[in-house]
Write an enzyme that holds these catalytic residues in place. Structure first.
Site, short mmCIF file in Angstrom:
data_model
loop_
_atom_site.label_atom_id
_atom_site.label_comp_id
_atom_site.label_asym_id
_atom_site.label_seq_id
_atom_site.Cartn_x
_atom_site.Cartn_y
_atom_site.Cartn_z
N GLU A 1 10.35 71.63 16.95
CA GLU A 1 9.95 70.61 15.80
C GLU A 1 8.56 70.80 15.50
OE1 GLU A 1 11.45 66.88 16.91
OE2 GLU A 1 13.08 67.74 18.10
N LYS B 1 5.21 69.02 15.04
CA LYS B 1 4.58 67.42 15.63
C LYS B 1 4.02 66.83 14.63
CE LYS B 1 2.09 65.69 19.45
NZ LYS B 1 1.39 64.64 18.81
N ASP C 1 1.77 64.39 12.34
CA ASP C 1 0.86 63.77 12.68
C ASP C 1 0.77 62.30 12.12
OD1 ASP C 1 -1.74 63.07 13.95
OD2 ASP C 1 -2.85 64.20 12.74
N TYR D 1 13.16 61.47 15.06
CA TYR D 1 13.40 62.94 16.06
C TYR D 1 13.93 62.45 17.73
CZ TYR D 1 8.77 60.82 16.90
OH TYR D 1 7.59 60.03 17.32
N LYS E 1 -0.14 71.80 21.01
CA LYS E 1 -1.17 71.34 20.01
C LYS E 1 -1.88 72.63 19.24
CE LYS E 1 -2.80 67.39 20.21
NZ LYS E 1 -2.67 66.11 19.73
N CYS F 1 -28.79 57.71 -12.56
CA CYS F 1 -27.96 58.58 -12.78
C CYS F 1 -28.47 60.14 -12.67
CB CYS F 1 -26.88 58.49 -13.97
SG CYS F 1 -25.59 59.49 -13.98
N CYS G 1 -27.25 61.47 -16.50
CA CYS G 1 -27.72 61.06 -17.93
C CYS G 1 -29.02 60.06 -17.63
CB CYS G 1 -26.63 60.23 -18.46
SG CYS G 1 -26.10 58.67 -17.69
N CYS H 1 -22.93 54.62 -12.06
CA CYS H 1 -23.97 54.74 -13.45
C CYS H 1 -23.30 54.14 -14.33
CB CYS H 1 -23.97 56.37 -13.87
SG CYS H 1 -24.39 56.41 -15.42
N CYS I 1 -22.48 59.15 -20.43
CA CYS I 1 -22.68 59.87 -19.26
C CYS I 1 -21.66 61.07 -19.38
CB CYS I 1 -22.47 59.05 -18.08
SG CYS I 1 -23.04 60.12 -16.29
S1 IVH Z 1 9.20 63.38 20.71
C1 IVH Z 1 9.99 61.53 24.66
N1 IVH Z 1 9.08 64.80 18.53
O1 IVH Z 1 3.93 62.92 19.32
C2 IVH Z 1 9.77 62.16 23.25
N2 IVH Z 1 7.34 63.22 19.21
O2 IVH Z 1 2.36 62.85 21.82
C3 IVH Z 1 8.96 61.31 22.46
N3 IVH Z 1 5.41 63.08 17.56
O3 IVH Z 1 4.46 59.59 20.57
C4 IVH Z 1 8.40 62.06 21.25
N4 IVH Z 1 6.36 64.61 16.07
O4 IVH Z 1 4.42 59.79 18.13
C5 IVH Z 1 8.37 63.90 19.24
N5 IVH Z 1 9.00 65.95 16.43
C6 IVH Z 1 8.43 65.00 17.28
C7 IVH Z 1 7.09 64.34 17.08
C8 IVH Z 1 6.68 63.39 18.00
C9 IVH Z 1 5.03 63.69 16.43
C10 IVH Z 1 4.44 62.12 18.28
C11 IVH Z 1 5.05 60.84 18.80
C12 IVH Z 1 4.86 60.74 20.13
C13 IVH Z 1 3.68 61.79 20.29
C14 IVH Z 1 3.74 62.20 21.84
#
Ligand code: IVH
Length: 679
Positions: free
Chosen positions: A126, A128, A130, A238, A326, A420, A423, A438, A443
């Site tokens: 999946e 991850k 942010d 998720y 990561k 400015c 202008c 300004c 301007c």
């Molecule tokens: S699973 C025990 N799936 O990453 C499983 N986490 O570093 C719990 N996160 O606290 C997390 N995308 O906030 C999972 N596809 C994903 C995710 C995900 C983002 C975040 C989540 C978690 C943190 C862990």
């Protein structure tokens, strides 16, 4: 006893059924729009349905249900969030920072399970996300509680704010929903929403969010849910928490189930076999990262089978069956060559760092926004400094910090300009704002930006009229304000460099087409401070014409949902400015007739506007509006020559006087009822 008005027109009987139908329709269209990305009706049609439900519920509060789409909008502000203890702790993940560490995770898993090192384990991969982790609790299919992760054991109750997320069902879809379903997911902001929020913040002189994650966190942990409702948060689910009445066998099956119940699942999740496929997925996502509409900071690999997950178990803070892979940070070191003040549409002067060009994940970066001079001072950024630059969801990267140990002794702090740079006008700093502005009306960059804004796709949508052409129009002296656009001829365009017959004709046609755009777009296009797309649309719907909006006073403006004192003041300031009025007049004279979003047609009040004023005793103002709208009319706030009737209750004041002055028919409440009762 005299039967009440609403009884006589037979509303009540059908109201409950209609409200139910509207709720179902709205949630259905919500899902089509936000989850399936295949809208079946226009925004205006959606709004009409929504407003109808809102009216019904305002009049019959007993019809409001917790899963009504109107309840997404948010209630009164909170003092603080309540604490929620998670039934199961919300764990975090162990990190892998390169491909070898991903392979090590796979070997660890197989060793613990007693499998051969070359066994092709089934994993779910999946993105991850942010953002921030939340837990959603559905009881009997209804969203009951939503909380933040907090320290993993206890989080904060953010239910009201979570309800504002349109892609999230307030009630699970289908008949086989479990008694209890806890799901975990990530709340995030799309890049577009993030940029929009930040540009609005800059416009009002507030410090922008550093990245989409901070913006999402700030929006979710907002004590005033009305603010959250303005921030289009999203969520992808998720992981399961506790559930009753359903058993999931695998991560893949979990996704399949929750998707059917209407919960949003990232379409990029994929079940794979063998760790090399997971490594390939990690590479693929790293490439896709740049083109995704939201930020991801890696991928997550999970053992697919829940039986195997249980066997692997957990360490104190993280499961043994998953790993976060990561991506390398999108940062680089470079030199600040200059700090250049740049003037925007509203006159705000933003300092921009000119950087020695440096490549960050495939993109050459040579500029970074510094937001404002307070921010420069806080980070102590000076010309000649070596700085860490990060690309964090914004088109323009940001300076994260200065490497002070590398500072040259002669480096001087930067000061905001007194005049400015474009202008030469005076620059002022408005109290309570971090921005400097300004004040010059003529301007050039302000004019340029305001024309580009006017022509933009979400405003008047004048196709083809982008930065470059606007620049040429200005430098040839062909336009001085947006009104001049409607005076342009083909010959004017032919003066451009590399301009052909066809292109010139297309540009003219696009300008011509824009004359009939919806009123909401036109209001947005005017570039009134604090009036974004959404506010402009609300204004168009409430006032129905530019003329009415122009005349609306502070009270009428603030009586509209979501319009507060600052916005109302800004609208008044805009229309009190005679130059603005002159520009608008010229556009109207040139044939610009912003189309009014039509409400119900065919009713007996179609095209008629009503003003209700004074203390009403026979019905409430909302009731009155409902009745008028039911017959295709509109209830507006201010009296003009075009007002069909003014209905005056007791102690009616200035509006009644105005009606008399303009010769508008004035009705008492009784007379209004008689009018309604007429065939
Ligand atoms: S699973 C025990 N799936 O990453 C499983 N986490 O570093 C719990 N996160 O606290 C997390 N995308 O906030 C999972 N596809 C994903 C995710 C995900 C983002 C975040 C989540 C978690 C943190 C862990």
């Amino acid at each position: 006893m005299q039967p009440s008005l609403l009884d006589t027109i037979d509303l009540r009987e059908n109201t409950r059924l209609r409200a139910e139908e509207l709720r179902r329709l709205l949630e259905h269209h919500n899902r089509l729009y936000y989850v399936l990305d295949t809208p079946a009706i226009s925004d205006a049609e959606y709004d009409t349905l929504f407003r109808e439900l809102q009216s019904l519920e305002e009049h019959y509060p007993e019809l409001v249900t917790p899963d009504s789409p109107t309840q997404r909008v948010g209630g009164a502000p909170l003092d603080k969030f309540t604490q929620i203890t998670h039934r199961l702790p919300m764990l975090s993940l162990e990190n892998a920072t390169n491909e070898d560490e991903i392979r090590e995770f796979d070997l660890r898993v197989k060793k613990l399970l007693g499998l051969q090192s070359d066994y092709p384990m089934a994993y779910v991969c999946e993105p991850k996300m942010d953002g921030l982790a939340v837990e959603l609790v559905y009881e009997e299919g209804q969203l009951a509680v939503a909380s933040t992760r907090g320290d993993g054991l206890t989080g904060e109750d953010v239910t009201t704010n979570i309800r504002t997320i349109r892609s999230l069902p307030l009630r699970l879809v289908g008949s086989d929903v479990p008694r209890l379903l806890e799901v975990r997911g990530e709340v995030f902001l799309s890049l577009r929403a993030f940029q929009q929020i930040n540009s609005e913040k800059e416009e009002v002189g507030e410090s922008p969010f550093a990245n989409p994650r901070n913006a999402a966190a700030g929006s979710l942990r907002q004590l005033d849910p009305r603010v959250t409702a303005q921030r289009p948060l999203s969520v992808f689910c998720y992981a399961p928490g506790v559930s009753e009445g359903v058993e999931f066998e695998s991560q893949q099956q979990f996704f399949a189930h929750i998707a059917v119940w209407g919960l949003p699942v990232n379409p990029l999740v994929r079940r794979i076999e063998g760790i090399e496929a997971a490594v390939a997925y990690y590479r693929e996502m790293q490439e896709q990262r740049e083109s995704l509409p939201y930020e991801i900071d890696g991928t997550v690999i999970k053992v697919d089978s829940f039986a195997l997950q249980r066997e692997l178990g957990e360490k104190s803070r993280s499961p043994r069956w998953a790993v976060a892979c990561k991506f390398p940070p999108r940062q680089a070191l470079t030199l600040v060559e200059a700090i250049i003040p740049s003037v925007g549409r509203t006159g705000v002067i933003t300092p921009v760092a000119q950087l020695r060009p440096v490549e960050i994940s495939g993109v050459t970066v040579s500029r970074a926004t510094l937001h404002n001079w307070d921010e420069i001072a806080a980070k102590d950024i000076r010309v000649g400094d070596t700085v860490v630059v990060e690309r964090a969801g914004d088109v323009i990267p940001a300076v994260v910090k200065v490497l002070l140990e590398q500072r040259l002794p002669e480096a001087q702090p930067s000061q905001p300009p007194e005049r400015c740079p474009e202008c030469g006008s005076e620059v002022v700093r408005i109290a309570d704002e971090v921005a400097v502005r300004c004040m010059g009306l003529a301007c050039p960059p302000q004019i340029r930006e305001s024309i580009t804004h006017f022509a933009a796709r979400n405003a008047m949508d004048i196709e083809g009229l982008g930065d470059k052409f606007v620049e040429q129009l200005l430098s040839l002296g062909l336009v001085h304000s947006v009104a001049d656009l409607y005076q342009l001829t083909k010959n004017d365009f032919m003066q451009f460099e590399r301009m052909g017959d066809k292109l010139a004709a297309n540009l003219l046609a696009a300008i011509e087409n824009s004359k009939k755009k919806e009123l909401g777009r036109f209001i947005f296009a005017l570039g009134i401070r604090h009036v974004g797309e959404r506010t402009a649309k609300a204004l168009a719907q409430s006032f129905g014409s530019l003329e009415n909006l122009e005349k609306a006073d502070f009270e009428e403006l603030t009586s509209i949902r979501d319009i507060g004192a600052t916005v109302a003041q800004s609208i008044r300031t805009f229309f009190d400015n005679q130059e603005n009025i002159a520009v608008i007049r010229r556009m109207l004279e040139a044939g610009v007739t912003p189309a009014v979003e039509q409400k119900k047609v065919g009713g007996r009040f179609t095209g008629m506007s009503f003003v209700f004023t004074g203390a009403l005793t026979r019905f409430t103002r909302d009731e009155a509006r409902l009745l008028v709208e039911k017959e295709g009319g509109t209830a507006v706030g201010s009296v003009s020559r075009k007002t069909a009737y003014v209905v005056a209750g007791e102690d009616a004041g200035s509006k009644l006087a105005k009606a008399r002055e303009l010769g508008v028919t004035v009705l008492s409440e009784e007379e209004f009822l008689e009018l309604l009762a007429q065939e």
